[in-house]
Design a protein around this motif. Structure first.
Motif, mmCIF file in Angstrom:
data_model
loop_
_atom_site.group_PDB
_atom_site.id
_atom_site.type_symbol
_atom_site.label_atom_id
_atom_site.label_comp_id
_atom_site.label_asym_id
_atom_site.label_seq_id
_atom_site.Cartn_x
_atom_site.Cartn_y
_atom_site.Cartn_z
ATOM 1 N N PRO A 119 -5.664 -5.031 -2.317
ATOM 2 C CA PRO A 119 -4.453 -4.289 -2.688
ATOM 3 C C PRO A 119 -4.778 -2.860 -3.107
ATOM 4 C CG PRO A 119 -5.065 -5.841 -4.418
ATOM 5 C CD PRO A 119 -5.962 -6.124 -3.249
ATOM 6 N N ASN A 120 -3.972 -1.931 -2.659
ATOM 7 C CA ASN A 120 -4.126 -0.531 -3.042
ATOM 8 C C ASN A 120 -3.370 -0.281 -4.338
ATOM 9 O OD1 ASN A 120 -5.598 0.089 -0.664
ATOM 10 N ND2 ASN A 120 -3.685 0.264 0.482
ATOM 11 N N ASP A 137 9.330 1.695 -12.581
ATOM 12 C CA ASP A 137 9.902 0.806 -11.561
ATOM 13 C C ASP A 137 9.201 1.007 -10.221
ATOM 14 O OD1 ASP A 137 11.645 -0.132 -13.466
ATOM 15 O OD2 ASP A 137 13.342 1.102 -12.803
ATOM 16 N N ARG A 138 8.891 2.261 -9.895
ATOM 17 C CA ARG A 138 8.191 2.540 -8.627
ATOM 18 C C ARG A 138 6.823 1.879 -8.603
ATOM 19 N NH1 ARG A 138 4.107 5.522 -7.402
ATOM 20 N NH2 ARG A 138 4.095 6.574 -9.436
ATOM 21 N N VAL A 139 6.089 1.997 -9.708
ATOM 22 C CA VAL A 139 4.751 1.397 -9.768
ATOM 23 C C VAL A 139 4.839 -0.119 -9.606
ATOM 24 C CG1 VAL A 139 2.775 0.964 -11.274
ATOM 25 C CG2 VAL A 139 3.748 3.257 -11.129
ATOM 26 N N GLU A 147 4.891 -4.861 -3.525
ATOM 27 C CA GLU A 147 4.755 -4.708 -2.073
ATOM 28 C C GLU A 147 3.316 -4.932 -1.630
ATOM 29 O OE1 GLU A 147 6.261 -0.828 -1.396
ATOM 30 O OE2 GLU A 147 8.385 -1.423 -1.469
ATOM 31 N N GLU A 148 2.368 -4.422 -2.438
ATOM 32 C CA GLU A 148 0.954 -4.618 -2.111
ATOM 33 C C GLU A 148 0.573 -6.093 -2.225
ATOM 34 O OE1 GLU A 148 -1.770 -2.540 -1.073
ATOM 35 O OE2 GLU A 148 0.062 -1.600 -0.386
ATOM 36 N N ALA A 149 1.089 -6.758 -3.252
ATOM 37 C CA ALA A 149 0.804 -8.188 -3.409
ATOM 38 C C ALA A 149 1.351 -8.978 -2.227
ATOM 39 C CB ALA A 149 1.405 -8.704 -4.720
#
Length: 267
Positions: A46-47, A205-207, A213-215
Motif C-alpha cells: 500500500p502507498n 477525510d482525504r487521508v 482505497e489503497e487497502a
C-alpha cells in the motif's frame, strides 16, 4: 492390409503425441506466466497517502476592518461584544491583556481629541474587571481560548493606533471604534477558525479515503494472486497428467515393439 492399418495407427499416435506436447508446452507457459503474476501481485504494497495538510495561515485583515467601520457605525462605544454574566469573584485571568486593551482605548481617545473624564483607580479597575470578565467568557468558545485573547489584544491595539482609523474618527466619518473592533475581530476570527477546521477535516477525510482505497487495491491484488496461484496449480497438474500420459504412451509403444521383435524371432 495389416501394414496399412499399422501405418494409420502410427500416424494417429504421432498426431496425438504432438497435440499432447503442444498442450504440455501451453500448460508450462501458463504456469510461468501465472507464477510471475502471483509474484507481482503479492509484491504490491500500500502507498501511504500524502500527510494531511494544515490549513493555510490567515490573519484578520485591517483593511476589512476599515471598510466595516465606514459601512456600519451603528454600534455605540458603550456596547459590549456580547451579553455575558459577570463572575462571582474577581479573577486575574487575562488581566494583563485586558489592561493593555484599556490603556490602548485611553490612548486612542487622547489621539482623536475625545473628552475623557478623569476616573479614580477604583472606577478604572472596575471597568477593567468588567471587560476582563467579558473577554474571559468569550474565550470559552472552543475556537478561541488564550490564543484568541492575545490575538484580539494585538489587533485591537494596532487598530486603535492605526493612522487611517484615527483620521476617520477625527473627521467624524466613524463614531464608535473600540467595541466594533472587538466585534469585528470575533466574527473574523471565528470565520477563519471555521474555515481551518473544515479544511483540516477535509484533509483528514482525504487521508482516510486514500488509505481505504489503497487497502482495497491491495486486497484485490492479493485475491488476484490467489486466483493466479490456483490457476497455475491447475495448469501444472494438467502438465504433469499429460506428461504421465505421454510417458505411458511411450512405454506402451516400446512394449509393442518388443513384443513384435519377440514374435519375429519365434517365426
Amino acid at each position: 492390409m495389416a501394414i496399412e492399418t499399422k501405418r494409420t495407427e502410427e500416424l494417429f499416435l504421432k498426431i496425438v503425441k504432438v497435440t499432447v506436447l503442444a498442450c504440455m508446452a501451453l500448460a508450462l507457459l501458463t504456469v510461468i506466466v501465472l507464477g510471475i503474476n502471483v509474484a507481482y501481485q503479492s509484491a504490491k504494497m500500500p502507498n501511504e497517502p500524502a500527510p494531511a495538510q494544515k490549513a493555510p495561515d490567515k490573519q484578520v485583515s485591517m483593511d476589512d476592518l476599515r471598510k466595516m467601520l465606514l459601512k456600519d457605525d451603528k454600534t455605540g462605544e458603550a456596547q459590549s461584544p456580547a451579553s455575558v454574566p459577570k463572575p462571582m469573584a474577581p479573577s486575574l485571568r487575562y488581566l494583563e491583556e485586558v489592561t493593555r486593551l484599556y490603556r490602548c482605548s485611553i490612548e486612542f481617545g487622547i489621539k482623536v481629541g475625545a473628552q475623557i473624564e478623569h476616573e479614580d483607580n477604583a472606577v478604572a479597575a472596575q471597568r477593567v474587571e468588567d471587560l476582563r470578565a467579558q473577554v474571559e467568557k468569550l474565550s470559552g468558545d472552543p475556537r478561541r481560548g488564550e490564543r484568541w485573547v492575545k490575538a484580539t489584544t494585538e489587533f485591537t491595539c494596532a487598530a486603535l493606533a492605526d493612522p487611517t482609523i484615527i483620521a476617520m474618527r477625527k473627521e467624524g466619518k466613524i463614531k464608535s471604534v473600540f467595541y466594533p473592533v472587538l466585534n469585528f475581530h470575533i466574527k473574523a476570527w471565528d470565520s477563519i477558525e471555521d474555515e481551518k477546521a473544515a479544511f483540516e477535516q477535509a484533509e483528514r477525510d482525504r487521508v482516510e479515503r486514500e488509505r481505504a482505497e489503497e487497502a482495497l487495491r491491495i486486497a484485490q491484488a492479493r485475491a488476484n494472486a490467489m486466483a493466479s496461484a490456483i490457476a497455475a496449480g491447475v495448469a501444472f497438474a494438467t502438465f504433469m497428467l499429460l506428461a504421465i500420459y505421454l510417458l505411458g504412451s511411450k512405454i506402451e509403444t516400446n512394449l509393442r515393439d518388443i513384443n513384435e521383435a519377440i514374435r519375429g524371432l519365434k517365426a
